[in-house]
Motif scaffolding. Sequence first.
Motif, PDB file in Angstrom:
ATOM      1  N   GLY A 104      12.397   8.019 -12.979  1.00 11.19           N
ATOM      2  CA  GLY A 104      13.306   6.796 -12.535  1.00 11.19           C
ATOM      3  C   GLY A 104      12.847   6.342 -11.095  1.00 11.19           C
ATOM      4  N   GLU A 105      12.344   7.196 -10.375  1.00  9.40           N
ATOM      5  CA  GLU A 105      11.757   6.671  -9.098  1.00  9.40           C
ATOM      6  C   GLU A 105      10.238   5.748  -9.216  1.00  9.40           C
ATOM      7  OE1 GLU A 105      11.702   6.897  -4.897  1.00  9.40           O
ATOM      8  OE2 GLU A 105      13.113   7.400  -6.208  1.00  9.40           O
ATOM      9  N   ILE A 106       9.695   5.917 -10.328  1.00  4.73           N
ATOM     10  CA  ILE A 106       8.611   5.224 -10.610  1.00  4.73           C
ATOM     11  C   ILE A 106       9.063   3.719 -10.875  1.00  4.73           C
ATOM     12  CG2 ILE A 106       6.561   5.021 -12.210  1.00  4.73           C
ATOM     13  CD1 ILE A 106       6.612   8.028 -12.401  1.00  4.73           C
ATOM     14  N   GLU A 107       9.985   3.706 -11.683  1.00  5.44           N
ATOM     15  CA  GLU A 107      10.620   2.385 -12.323  1.00  5.44           C
ATOM     16  C   GLU A 107      11.095   1.702 -11.075  1.00  5.44           C
ATOM     17  OE1 GLU A 107      13.814   0.605 -15.374  1.00  5.44           O
ATOM     18  OE2 GLU A 107      13.330   2.462 -15.338  1.00  5.44           O
ATOM     19  N   GLY A 108      11.774   2.212 -10.119  1.00  2.52           N
ATOM     20  CA  GLY A 108      12.197   1.442  -9.031  1.00  2.52           C
ATOM     21  C   GLY A 108      11.138   0.959  -8.091  1.00  2.52           C
ATOM     22  N   LEU A 109      10.193   1.825  -7.995  1.00  5.22           N
ATOM     23  CA  LEU A 109       8.912   1.440  -7.046  1.00  5.22           C
ATOM     24  C   LEU A 109       8.281   0.455  -7.710  1.00  5.22           C
ATOM     25  CD1 LEU A 109       7.850   5.066  -6.033  1.00  5.22           C
ATOM     26  CD2 LEU A 109       9.121   3.287  -4.533  1.00  5.22           C
ATOM     27  N   GLN A 110       8.021   0.481  -8.836  1.00  6.51           N
ATOM     28  CA  GLN A 110       7.388  -0.492  -9.598  1.00  6.51           C
ATOM     29  C   GLN A 110       7.895  -2.096  -9.585  1.00  6.51           C
ATOM     30  OE1 GLN A 110       6.786   1.170 -13.403  1.00  6.51           O
ATOM     31  NE2 GLN A 110       4.651   1.943 -12.878  1.00  6.51           N
ATOM     32  N   VAL A 111       9.430  -2.091  -9.404  1.00  5.16           N
ATOM     33  CA  VAL A 111       9.936  -3.209  -9.174  1.00  5.16           C
ATOM     34  C   VAL A 111       9.711  -3.788  -7.886  1.00  5.16           C
ATOM     35  CG1 VAL A 111      12.412  -4.347  -9.172  1.00  5.16           C
ATOM     36  CG2 VAL A 111      12.012  -2.520 -11.117  1.00  5.16           C
ATOM     37  N   SER A 112       9.793  -3.130  -6.818  1.00  2.07           N
ATOM     38  CA  SER A 112       9.435  -3.435  -5.488  1.00  2.07           C
ATOM     39  C   SER A 112       8.198  -3.796  -5.243  1.00  2.07           C
ATOM     40  CB  SER A 112       9.805  -2.154  -4.633  1.00  2.07           C
ATOM     41  OG  SER A 112      11.224  -1.982  -4.626  1.00  2.07           O
ATOM     42  N   LEU A 113       7.081  -3.061  -6.081  1.00  2.00           N
ATOM     43  CA  LEU A 113       5.912  -3.577  -5.999  1.00  2.00           C
ATOM     44  C   LEU A 113       5.448  -4.832  -6.375  1.00  2.00           C
ATOM     45  CD1 LEU A 113       2.735  -2.477  -5.353  1.00  2.00           C
ATOM     46  CD2 LEU A 113       2.799  -1.600  -7.381  1.00  2.00           C
ATOM     47  N   THR A 114       6.029  -5.065  -7.694  1.00  2.00           N
ATOM     48  CA  THR A 114       5.976  -6.353  -8.377  1.00  2.00           C
ATOM     49  C   THR A 114       6.568  -7.471  -7.356  1.00  2.00           C
ATOM     50  OG1 THR A 114       6.276  -5.519 -10.152  1.00  2.00           O
ATOM     51  CG2 THR A 114       6.571  -7.772 -10.134  1.00  2.00           C
ATOM     52  N   GLY A 115       7.649  -7.320  -6.705  1.00  2.00           N
ATOM     53  CA  GLY A 115       8.250  -8.188  -5.663  1.00  2.00           C
ATOM     54  C   GLY A 115       7.373  -8.509  -4.450  1.00  2.00           C
ATOM     55  N   ALA A 116       6.640  -7.430  -3.813  1.00  2.00           N
ATOM     56  CA  ALA A 116       5.846  -7.463  -2.991  1.00  2.00           C
ATOM     57  C   ALA A 116       4.385  -8.199  -3.169  1.00  2.00           C
ATOM     58  CB  ALA A 116       5.511  -6.149  -2.199  1.00  2.00           C
ATOM     59  N   ASP A 167       0.909  -1.442   0.050  1.00  2.32           N
ATOM     60  CA  ASP A 167      -0.036  -0.079  -0.180  1.00  2.32           C
ATOM     61  C   ASP A 167       0.675   1.346  -0.031  1.00  2.32           C
ATOM     62  OD1 ASP A 167      -2.174  -1.625  -0.056  1.00  2.32           O
ATOM     63  OD2 ASP A 167      -2.674  -1.389   2.293  1.00  2.32           O
ATOM     64  N   ASN A 168       1.911   1.252   0.923  1.00  2.00           N
ATOM     65  CA  ASN A 168       2.987   2.363   0.818  1.00  2.00           C
ATOM     66  C   ASN A 168       3.466   2.502  -0.638  1.00  2.00           C
ATOM     67  OD1 ASN A 168       6.059   3.203   1.193  1.00  2.00           O
ATOM     68  ND2 ASN A 168       4.641   4.443   2.703  1.00  2.00           N
ATOM     69  N   LEU A 169       3.983   1.414  -1.394  1.00  2.00           N
ATOM     70  CA  LEU A 169       4.646   1.424  -2.505  1.00  2.00           C
ATOM     71  C   LEU A 169       3.645   2.046  -3.654  1.00  2.00           C
ATOM     72  CD1 LEU A 169       6.531  -1.678  -2.552  1.00  2.00           C
ATOM     73  CD2 LEU A 169       7.439   0.523  -2.814  1.00  2.00           C
ATOM     74  N   VAL A 170       2.141   1.964  -3.315  1.00  2.96           N
ATOM     75  CA  VAL A 170       1.263   2.117  -4.492  1.00  2.96           C
ATOM     76  C   VAL A 170       1.084   3.661  -4.120  1.00  2.96           C
ATOM     77  CG1 VAL A 170      -1.054   2.249  -5.038  1.00  2.96           C
ATOM     78  CG2 VAL A 170      -0.147   0.056  -4.684  1.00  2.96           C
ATOM     79  N   ALA A 171       1.016   4.171  -2.969  1.00  3.26           N
ATOM     80  CA  ALA A 171       0.970   5.692  -2.816  1.00  3.26           C
ATOM     81  C   ALA A 171       2.288   6.472  -3.218  1.00  3.26           C
ATOM     82  CB  ALA A 171       0.831   5.786  -1.182  1.00  3.26           C
ATOM     83  N   ARG A 172       3.472   5.931  -3.084  1.00  5.20           N
ATOM     84  CA  ARG A 172       4.735   6.615  -3.537  1.00  5.20           C
ATOM     85  C   ARG A 172       4.739   6.384  -5.101  1.00  5.20           C
ATOM     86  NH1 ARG A 172       9.259   3.634  -0.308  1.00  5.20           N
ATOM     87  NH2 ARG A 172      10.559   5.019  -1.601  1.00  5.20           N
ATOM     88  N   ILE A 173       4.123   5.357  -5.675  1.00  4.60           N
ATOM     89  CA  ILE A 173       4.104   5.524  -7.184  1.00  4.60           C
ATOM     90  C   ILE A 173       3.203   6.848  -7.563  1.00  4.60           C
ATOM     91  CG2 ILE A 173       3.451   4.410  -9.144  1.00  4.60           C
ATOM     92  CD1 ILE A 173       4.399   1.687  -7.817  1.00  4.60           C
ATOM     93  N   THR A 174       1.962   7.023  -6.991  1.00  4.21           N
ATOM     94  CA  THR A 174       1.393   7.721  -7.397  1.00  4.21           C
ATOM     95  C   THR A 174       1.863   9.202  -7.028  1.00  4.21           C
ATOM     96  OG1 THR A 174      -0.800   6.417  -6.635  1.00  4.21           O
ATOM     97  CG2 THR A 174      -0.973   8.656  -6.699  1.00  4.21           C
ATOM     98  N   GLU A 175       2.509   9.317  -6.130  1.00  4.96           N
ATOM     99  CA  GLU A 175       3.324  10.624  -5.793  1.00  4.96           C
ATOM    100  C   GLU A 175       4.250  10.835  -6.922  1.00  4.96           C
ATOM    101  OE1 GLU A 175       5.880  12.864  -2.283  1.00  4.96           O
ATOM    102  OE2 GLU A 175       5.518  10.579  -2.161  1.00  4.96           O
ATOM    103  N   ALA A 176       5.044   9.821  -6.934  1.00  2.08           N
ATOM    104  CA  ALA A 176       6.149  10.123  -8.190  1.00  2.08           C
ATOM    105  C   ALA A 176       5.622  10.362  -9.387  1.00  2.08           C
ATOM    106  CB  ALA A 176       6.826   8.715  -8.002  1.00  2.08           C
ATOM    107  N   GLU A 177       4.562   9.850  -9.607  1.00  2.12           N
ATOM    108  CA  GLU A 177       3.841  10.212 -11.158  1.00  2.12           C
ATOM    109  C   GLU A 177       3.411  11.649 -11.066  1.00  2.12           C
ATOM    110  OE1 GLU A 177       0.477   7.341 -11.115  1.00  2.12           O
ATOM    111  OE2 GLU A 177       2.068   5.841 -12.356  1.00  2.12           O
ATOM    112  N   GLN A 178       2.698  12.098  -9.972  1.00  6.40           N
ATOM    113  CA  GLN A 178       2.367  13.450  -9.791  1.00  6.40           C
ATOM    114  C   GLN A 178       3.522  14.362 -10.132  1.00  6.40           C
ATOM    115  OE1 GLN A 178       0.301  13.491  -6.270  1.00  6.40           O
ATOM    116  NE2 GLN A 178      -1.725  12.518  -6.861  1.00  6.40           N
ATOM    117  N   GLN A 179       4.521  14.183  -9.457  1.00 12.34           N
ATOM    118  CA  GLN A 179       5.885  14.965  -9.386  1.00 12.34           C
ATOM    119  C   GLN A 179       6.624  14.789 -10.716  1.00 12.34           C
ATOM    120  OE1 GLN A 179       6.368  17.117  -7.000  1.00 12.34           O
ATOM    121  NE2 GLN A 179       4.638  16.501  -5.957  1.00 12.34           N
ATOM    122  N   GLY A 180       6.363  13.825 -11.338  1.00 13.11           N
ATOM    123  CA  GLY A 180       7.460  13.518 -12.801  1.00 13.11           C
ATOM    124  C   GLY A 180       8.559  12.902 -12.436  1.00 13.11           C
ATOM    125  N   TRP A 181       8.784  12.063 -11.371  1.00 11.75           N
ATOM    126  CA  TRP A 181       9.881  11.395 -11.025  1.00 11.75           C
ATOM    127  C   TRP A 181      10.011  10.073 -11.894  1.00 11.75           C
ATOM    128  CZ3 TRP A 181       8.694  12.054  -5.191  1.00 11.75           C
ATOM    129  CH2 TRP A 181       9.025  13.690  -4.812  1.00 11.75           C
TER     130      TRP A 181
END
Length: 107
Positions: A68-80, A52-66
């Motif tokens: 590179g951060e989105i890609e790393g968070l999605q890898v972690s989300l897939t693992g979780a 749930d935290n990763l989903v929230a962080r991905i949403t924030e990263a998308e809003q901020q246009g980050w």
Amino acid sequence: MSASRARWAGSGRRSEHLTQASAAPFCVRTPPSASASSRSATRRERLVEIRDNLVARITEAEQQGWLGEIEGLQVSLTGAEAKIRQIDDSSPVPGTVHLGLPTTRKS
């Protein structure tokens, strides 16, 4: 001191990742060990919080246009999510257990 902490120790920089990683009792990318179902339930609850935290962080990263951060968070989300599925697949399913018919021994 772990290698990741040692890397940041000299700079005085405190990373959010290090804080969250040190609070997690296990690694998202390692397979679950054969443990009691109560520990699996606790691990599953923690993984759901992480997901749930990763989903929230991905949403924030998308809003901020980050990007590179989105890609790393999605890898972690897939693992979780994979780890949650592993725990769900390995947990006993409640229901009827067929024990077979009793037999008598011939002496």
